[in-house]
Design a protein around this motif. Structure first.
Motif, mmCIF file in Angstrom:
data_model
loop_
_atom_site.group_PDB
_atom_site.id
_atom_site.type_symbol
_atom_site.label_atom_id
_atom_site.label_comp_id
_atom_site.label_asym_id
_atom_site.label_seq_id
_atom_site.Cartn_x
_atom_site.Cartn_y
_atom_site.Cartn_z
ATOM 1 N N TRP A 42 -73.926 53.856 72.011
ATOM 2 C CA TRP A 42 -74.231 53.477 72.905
ATOM 3 C C TRP A 42 -76.237 52.995 73.052
ATOM 4 C CZ3 TRP A 42 -69.188 56.689 73.238
ATOM 5 C CH2 TRP A 42 -68.629 55.025 73.580
ATOM 6 N N ALA A 53 -76.065 44.369 70.257
ATOM 7 C CA ALA A 53 -76.716 44.972 71.537
ATOM 8 C C ALA A 53 -78.676 44.458 71.794
ATOM 9 C CB ALA A 53 -77.991 46.178 70.613
ATOM 10 N N THR A 59 -76.887 48.299 76.835
ATOM 11 C CA THR A 59 -75.894 49.219 75.678
ATOM 12 C C THR A 59 -75.496 50.410 77.263
ATOM 13 O OG1 THR A 59 -77.749 49.913 74.924
ATOM 14 C CG2 THR A 59 -76.913 49.362 73.642
#
Length: 171
Positions: A42, A53, A59
């Motif tokens: 992440w 992203a 994120t």
């Protein structure tokens, strides 16, 4: 339903490598595994082919959403780390699904890393078998990596649409 889900038996130990928002994780849980390990860093990644992203703040929000989504499910174990930094006992998993970085190098690394954690007769599966993004600097993707991997180790391969299933040999 994604074809690899048909290989999950009740009470299996499973992992998903590349989780993002956890939507597919919920589908995996519908097959009633005993454990589901979610593995994803992440983090924002600067690759031309990574279009989902949108910076560290996004994120982090996605990660917090995954924590909230599965906070009351004791079967789910969340590992916030790069895929090849996640280690488990040998022959631990019945089923692993790889849907992380789709570059050839990353897929080869993930397959090589996770195969040792699959029980004999278990499954190493993944998404986007035919994907590449040559226009943005990623001409070789999962297909080339998977094909090379199964040939090198003499493993069986099933492909359905863009999903692949590698059956790990019995000992």
């Amino acid at each position: 339903m994604r074809y690899p889900l048909t290989k999950i038996k009740k009470d299996s130990v499973c992992a998903e490598v590349g989780v993002w928002e956890g939507d597919f994780s919920s589908e995996i849980l519908s097959k009633n595994p005993r454990e589901l390990h979610l593995i994803d860093p992440w983090i924002h990644q600067e690759f031309p082919w990574v279009k989902w992203a949108k910076g560290h703040k996004k994120t982090e929000q996605v990660f917090q959403g995954v924590l909230k989504k599965f906070q009351n499910n004791t079967r789910v174990k969340i590992h916030r780390k790069n895929s090849t930094d996640a280690n488990f006992p040998y022959s631990y998993f019945d089923w692993v699904y790889i849907d992380a970085d789709h570059s050839y190098d990353s897929v080869i690394k993930d397959l090589s890393h996770f195969v040792k954690f699959i029980k004999p007769g278990g499954y190493l599966c993944g998404d986007d078998y035919g994907w590449n993004d040559a226009a943005n600097g990623c001409p070789r993707g999962p297909k080339e990596a998977v094909d090379e991997f199964v040939e090198r180790f003499g493993l069986g391969l099933e492909v359905s649409s863009n999903q692949f299933i590698i059956k790990v040999k019995q000992k």
